[in-house]
Write an enzyme that holds these catalytic residues in place. Structure first.
Site, PDB file in Angstrom:
ATOM      1  N   ASP A  47       0.885  -1.164   0.000  1.00 14.50           N
ATOM      2  CA  ASP A  47       0.000   0.000   0.000  1.00 14.50           C
ATOM      3  C   ASP A  47       0.921   1.212   0.000  1.00 14.50           C
ATOM      4  O   ASP A  47       1.516   1.550   1.025  1.00 14.50           O
ATOM      5  CB  ASP A  47      -0.878  -0.058   1.259  1.00 14.50           C
ATOM      6  CG  ASP A  47      -1.651   1.242   1.494  1.00 14.50           C
ATOM      7  OD1 ASP A  47      -1.660   2.108   0.604  1.00 14.50           O
ATOM      8  OD2 ASP A  47      -2.247   1.364   2.583  1.00 14.50           O
ATOM      9  N   LYS A  64       3.048  11.254  -3.540  1.00 17.79           N
ATOM     10  CA  LYS A  64       1.941  10.621  -4.257  1.00 17.79           C
ATOM     11  C   LYS A  64       0.943  11.659  -4.787  1.00 17.79           C
ATOM     12  O   LYS A  64       0.242  11.412  -5.755  1.00 17.79           O
ATOM     13  CB  LYS A  64       1.243   9.644  -3.306  1.00 17.79           C
ATOM     14  CG  LYS A  64       0.163   8.799  -3.927  1.00 17.79           C
ATOM     15  CD  LYS A  64      -0.308   7.781  -2.910  1.00 17.79           C
ATOM     16  CE  LYS A  64      -1.558   7.068  -3.337  1.00 17.79           C
ATOM     17  NZ  LYS A  64      -2.012   6.161  -2.279  1.00 17.79           N
ATOM     18  N   GLU A 122      -7.075   0.684  -4.230  1.00 18.81           N
ATOM     19  CA  GLU A 122      -7.038   0.536  -2.773  1.00 18.81           C
ATOM     20  C   GLU A 122      -8.367   0.000  -2.215  1.00 18.81           C
ATOM     21  O   GLU A 122      -8.362  -0.930  -1.403  1.00 18.81           O
ATOM     22  CB  GLU A 122      -6.675   1.876  -2.119  1.00 18.81           C
ATOM     23  CG  GLU A 122      -5.219   2.235  -2.356  1.00 18.81           C
ATOM     24  CD  GLU A 122      -4.926   3.712  -2.175  1.00 18.81           C
ATOM     25  OE1 GLU A 122      -5.803   4.445  -1.678  1.00 18.81           O
ATOM     26  OE2 GLU A 122      -3.814   4.130  -2.532  1.00 18.81           O
ATOM     27  N   ASP A 126     -12.607   5.590   2.168  1.00 18.83           N
ATOM     28  CA  ASP A 126     -11.161   5.663   2.421  1.00 18.83           C
ATOM     29  C   ASP A 126     -10.700   7.120   2.445  1.00 18.83           C
ATOM     30  O   ASP A 126     -10.633   7.777   1.414  1.00 18.83           O
ATOM     31  CB  ASP A 126     -10.437   4.888   1.306  1.00 18.83           C
ATOM     32  CG  ASP A 126      -8.925   4.964   1.436  1.00 18.83           C
ATOM     33  OD1 ASP A 126      -8.415   5.682   2.318  1.00 18.83           O
ATOM     34  OD2 ASP A 126      -8.244   4.297   0.636  1.00 18.83           O
TER      35      ASP A 126
END
Ligand code: AMP
Length: 618
Positions: free
Chosen positions: A18, A80, A181, A203
């Site tokens: 992850d 990211k 994810e 999320d």
């Protein structure tokens, strides 16, 4: 793992990662099912932070984060948020003033970051984090790791996925699959349980928000819809607190702390800490002494109290934004809230009570307990890695495209070829004609996005199909085919129907790097990384253990006579001696993992000795 897992003994070499904005996590499936592999410092997640120290040492993870305040210009976090983005994009431009490191435009309209006097492409930065995960896994498993499944937010476009894949390659990993994810989270939640239900994965992490609606049934995990915002996460919450502090300080002292990168970094740390503490406390004090130096030894201090209610007020609209996206996702899946049997929370921000309340109120059910929001995605990636590497067929992941895909047509319009939420892998073909008489070529601009105006969507790439027959407009026909792989990566071809002449692109250049650059970085980084591993993290661990041993050696002679006279004395001394023995042995063996494992017991021993001397000694 369930009964399905043939040949699990071979599984050590494929990991699930992850790769988070704030933290990353690596997991593996072994005989007992998925398990997280702890970082060098023993934690289950590792900050996605990299740094170069003044002496030129490269640091990754906790070590990098720990020194961020004193080395803000050479410490990179949140890469990211920038991966696969173009320099000119609004989001990149917005970041420039928010980060403490320098950003510049790269040769492919990509983003470059400066660290230790060198420029890095974003996939290169992410590769340092991935490489660390790989090394940690290798040390833990005692064998080499060559393959991985890496997760990305469902909302990531093709550029972002491609760039993540490139990061894996630079880190020396064969990326078996890029998965979303939320899909990974659903897999970790439902794998092997024989569930038949529709679930929502909510999320909210450090940098991004994602919602996915999935249907689980008979081993099939089918994504029905996805939604999200790649610029909505914990860092925005922190930024609200920072802005509030800065504004207040400016009001009081007329000084703008934004001008001081070190002050901003301290504010960022304090804001995040306050936010996290307010998940369990009702109020916190934020104290930043010497935040501004007036010269001549005079300084200003920052001191504020923040209550949970005040924080809720500062960020309420951010949380509300997630609700609107959830509504849209339900709508896209053709579902009502009452159809959802379970809501699974993922990401550190879902620990915030106000977030949990909002989710509860919206779906009308309390979020699922029992999955660990920080680890569930990596565990799902590990399960997928396991399934892929064993060729298991009892579980099927059906993911979807998060955006419309198509090309620009006359009038600057966007013509959709593959619609949002189409199950992948998939392909589709559409035929277009020329718009001018005698037109010798067509330019194919590949776009991804939701707007009917081409220019408002993300440009994935462009190419030219030439050599068309000179003919009146509308006569020459060009067939455009889109292919999307299971990773969600797009390939496009255009064919002159009459002549069969064809042009194809894998939309790769848009990751920000060319093939040659990726190879070069992979080669260069491997050399560099191997060196820095032994010279960096290991040394730090040894040093830390040595310092603890020195301290304990100092206190033990004082503490021994005191402890000897107490009830718990013999036991406590025995334990302390055993810990010392273990640490000294690990020092001799140069066993980094064992040394890391010794840190906690040594710290406990030291604090026990301290306590004894203070409480009983006086
Ligand atoms: P992730 O990207 O999932 O690792 O999420 C990290 C984000 O969650 C960061 O913004 C953290 O500050 C935030 N976070 C972690 N723990 C908590 C907590 N207990 N309460 C509120 N936010 C948290």
């Amino acid at each position: 793992m369930g009964p399905s897992g043939p040949d699990v003994g071979n599984m050590g070499k494929v990991i699930g990662i992850d790769l988070g904005t704030t933290n990353s996590c690596v997991a593996i499936v072994d005989h007992d099912g998925p398990r997280v592999i702890p970082s060098r410092t023993g934690q289950h997640t590792m900050p996605s932070v990299v740094a170069i120290t003044e002496s030129g040492k490269q640091l990754v993870g906790h070590l990098a984060k720990r020194q961020a305040i004193t080395n803000p210009r050479n410490t990179i976090y949140g890469a990211k948020r920038l991966i696969g983005r173009r320099w000119d994009s609004r989001d990149v431009q917005k970041s420039i003033s928010l980060v403490s490191f320098d950003m510049s435009k790269g040769p492919h309209d990509d983003v470059r970051l400066s660290m230790g006097g060198k420029e890095y492409a974003i996939p290169e930065i992410s590769s340092l984090v991935l490489h660390e995960m790989r090394v940690v896994a290798e040390e833990n498993l005692g064998e080499s790791v060559g393959q991985a499944v890496i997760t990305v937010p469902a909302y990531f476009n093709d550029n972002q996925r491609q760039a993540t894949k490139d990061a894996g390659r630079i880190a020396g990993l064969d990326v078996l699959r890029i998965i979303n994810e939320p899909t990974a989270a659903a897999l970790a939640y439902g794998y092997g349980k024989g569930l038949e239900q529709k679930v929502a994965i909510y999320d909210l992490g450090g940098g991004t928000f994602d919602i996915s609606i999935l249907e689980i049934g008979q081993g099939v995990f089918e994504v029905l819809s996805t939604g999200g915002d790649t610029f909505l996460g914990g860092e925005d919450f922190d930024e609200r607190i920072i802005a509030w502090l800065i504004e207040d300080f400016q009001g009081q002292h007329g000084i703008d702390l934004r001008q001081d990168k070190m002050a901003v970094q301290r504010l960022r740390d304090a804001a995040e800490k306050a936010k996290i503490e307010l998940s369990s406390l009702n109020e916190v004090d934020i104290n930043l002494p010497f935040i501004f130096s007036k010269g001549k030894g005079e300084a200003l201090h920052l001191q504020k109290q923040l209550t949970r209610a005040a924080l809720d007020g500062l960020v309420g609209d951010l949380i509300e934004r997630t609700v609107a996206i959830c509504e849209q996702a339900l709508d896209d899946a053709g579902m009502k809230k009452s159809d959802i049997a379970a809501v699974i929370l993922v990401g550190g921000m879902t620990r915030m009570p106000r977030v949990q309340r909002t989710v509860n109120d919206f779906f009308g059910i309390p979020p699922s307990k029992g999955v660990h929001p920080d680890e569930v995605v990596a565990c799902g990636a590990a399960i997928q890695a396991h399934l892929l590497s064993t060729g298991s067929i009892d579980t099927l992941l059906l993911d979807v495209t998060p955006h419309h895909l198509g090309i620009m047509v006359a009038g600057g319009l966007f013509d959709v070829i593959i619609h949002k939420d189409t199950t992948i892998p998939t392909s589709a073909t559409k035929v277009f004609t020329t718009v001018r008489d005698g037109q010798p070529q067509v330019r194919i601009m590949v776009l991804q996005g939701e707007s009917s105006q081409a220019e408002e969507n993300e440009l994935l790439g462009e190419f030219v199909l030439d050599g068309l027959r000179a003919a009146p407009r509308g006569e020459v026909r060009v067939e455009v085919t889109f292919d999307i792989t299971a990773d969600g990566i797009v390939g496009v071809s255009a064919k002159d129907v009459e002549t069969g002449r064809e042009q194809t692109i894998m939309v790769t250049a848009s990751s920000g790097l060319t093939e040659d650059e990726i190879r070069e970085m992979a080669a260069r980084n491997q050399d560099f990384l191997v060196k820095s591993d032994s010279a960096g993290g290991n040394d730090e661990v040894r040093q830390k253990v040595q310092n603890l041993l020195n301290e304990i050696d100092k206190f033990l002679p004082q503490a021994r006579p005191i402890i000897d006279g107490t009830d718990f004395g013999v036991d406590a001394l025995n334990k302390a001696e055993q810990t010392l023995e273990r640490a000294r042995h690990a020092m001799l063996q140069k066993d980094t993992k064992e040394l890391s494992d010794c840190i906690k017991p040594l710290e406990r021993t030291l604090s026990l000795l301290n306590n004894v001397i203070q409480k009983l000694g006086g």
